[in-house]
Write an enzyme that holds these catalytic residues in place. Structure first.
Site, short mmCIF file in Angstrom:
data_model
loop_
_atom_site.label_atom_id
_atom_site.label_comp_id
_atom_site.label_asym_id
_atom_site.label_seq_id
_atom_site.Cartn_x
_atom_site.Cartn_y
_atom_site.Cartn_z
N SER A 7 3.17 -24.27 -13.86
CA SER A 7 2.07 -23.32 -14.90
C SER A 7 3.21 -22.06 -15.30
CB SER A 7 0.96 -23.10 -14.24
OG SER A 7 0.44 -21.96 -15.17
N HIS A 32 3.20 -27.14 -17.71
CA HIS A 32 1.82 -26.70 -17.91
C HIS A 32 1.76 -25.58 -18.76
CE1 HIS A 32 -2.59 -27.16 -17.24
NE2 HIS A 32 -2.30 -25.95 -16.72
N ASP A 34 -0.70 -22.76 -20.63
CA ASP A 34 -1.98 -22.24 -20.40
C ASP A 34 -2.28 -21.50 -21.81
OD1 ASP A 34 -3.14 -22.98 -17.90
OD2 ASP A 34 -1.75 -21.92 -16.96
N MET A 36 -5.05 -19.26 -23.96
CA MET A 36 -6.30 -18.71 -23.73
C MET A 36 -6.63 -17.75 -24.92
SD MET A 36 -5.75 -17.55 -19.71
CE MET A 36 -5.28 -18.55 -18.48
N HIS A 65 -2.94 -26.96 -21.87
CA HIS A 65 -4.27 -26.66 -21.37
C HIS A 65 -5.02 -25.53 -22.30
CE1 HIS A 65 -6.71 -25.06 -17.69
NE2 HIS A 65 -7.43 -25.63 -18.54
N MET A 67 -7.79 -23.42 -23.23
CA MET A 67 -8.91 -22.51 -22.92
C MET A 67 -9.24 -21.65 -23.82
SD MET A 67 -7.57 -21.66 -19.28
CE MET A 67 -5.66 -22.11 -19.60
N MET A 136 -10.56 -27.75 -12.67
CA MET A 136 -10.27 -26.47 -12.56
C MET A 136 -10.41 -26.21 -11.01
SD MET A 136 -8.69 -25.15 -14.97
CE MET A 136 -8.35 -23.51 -14.04
N GLY A 141 -8.81 -18.36 -16.41
CA GLY A 141 -8.37 -17.16 -17.01
C GLY A 141 -7.01 -16.39 -16.30
N GLY A 143 -3.81 -16.47 -13.36
CA GLY A 143 -3.01 -17.35 -12.22
C GLY A 143 -3.09 -16.49 -11.10
N GLY A 144 -2.85 -17.17 -9.80
CA GLY A 144 -2.91 -16.36 -8.63
C GLY A 144 -4.17 -16.29 -7.88
N ASP A 174 -5.74 -27.95 -10.90
CA ASP A 174 -5.16 -26.75 -11.45
C ASP A 174 -5.82 -25.44 -11.09
OD1 ASP A 174 -4.01 -24.68 -13.09
OD2 ASP A 174 -5.15 -25.38 -15.12
N GLY A 196 1.46 -22.66 -10.24
CA GLY A 196 2.00 -21.51 -10.98
C GLY A 196 2.73 -20.59 -10.04
#
Ligand code: DX5
Ligand code: ZN
Length: 219
Positions: A7, A32, A34, A36, A65, A67, A136, A141, A143-144, A174, A196
């Site tokens: 990611s 990947h 993301d 948002m 992806h 979102m 998910m 919203g 990472g980490g 994910d 990620g």
């Protein structure tokens, strides 16, 4: 075969092209991305113009992806930008079947994504129309975050549901995937693994991707 999808949310945004080349050289299977919108999730990332600028830097497929709310209105833009596989969330698409049809009519792969608290019944009647389901394993919203353990059971249930319907669908997981939990999620039935932080924080990218593969359960 397990597929590893780094990611780029965890990459250095000032050098995103080089970061993508780095994971490609290190053995990634797909990229990947993301997206948002600050509405469906409390963060804003990147959109079609950035994806378009990244398209020439790699031959790997873009796993986009979304979102975002009203995903149906933006499908053309993301496909024109270079998306190969598009995931849309069931929680923010009233006409899920229509959005899936739109993606597939343009010759791209379609997936549906579920938040950790969304029941599998939400995708039961679109399963035969998708290439993949994205589960998910963190609240979307950021990472980490830490892997939510109850998702392991959900992966198992989804794999059973897919088998019972005699379908051949990928399950992508994910959020919060690391060298320890990759075994559990792949044993449960996931075969596309997003990572990620684990990949981009590693000192040796090729080594971490190799270790993720080694630790995964090969169905
Ligand atoms: C979260 C994103 C994930 C996330 C994964 O909303 O969908 O793709 O970036 O990152 P890690 O692996 O750091 O949890
Ligand atoms: Zn994602």
């Amino acid at each position: 075969m397990i597929k590893i999808a780094p990611s780029i949310l965890a990459s250095d945004f000032s050098r995103m092209g080089e970061e993508i080349k780095k994971v490609e050289r290190a053995g990634a299977d797909l990229i990947h991305i993301d997206v948002m919108d600050g509405h469906f999730v409390p963060n804003i990332t990147i959109g079609p113009p950035v994806i378009k600028s990244l398209r020439p830097v790699t031959g790997l497929n873009f796993d986009v992806h979304l979102m975002i709310e009203n995903a149906g209105e933006y499908i053309d833009s993301f496909i024109d930008a270079g998306a190969d596989l598009i995931s849309v969330h069931v929680e923010c698409n009233y006409h899920l079947n229509r959005v899936i049809q739109k993606i597939r009519q343009k010759g791209k792969k379609a997936a549906v994504a579920l938040n950790p608290a969304t029941p599998l019944s939400a995708v039961e009647w679109v399963l035969s129309d998708v290439d993949m389901v994205l589960l998910m394993s963190v609240n979307p919203g950021f990472g980490g975050q830490n892997y939510i353990e109850s998702v392991t059971e959900k992966i198992k249930d989804l794999r059973s549901m897919i088998k019972a319907k005699k379908l051949d669908i990928d399950i992508e997981v994910d959020g919060g995937i690391d060298l320890n939990n990759i075994r559990r999620v792949t044993e449960a039935g996931a075969n596309v693994i997003v990572a990620g932080t684990t990949i981009f924080n590693a000192v040796n990218t090729a080594e971490i991707i190799k270790e993720l593969r080694e630790n995964a359960h090969q169905g």
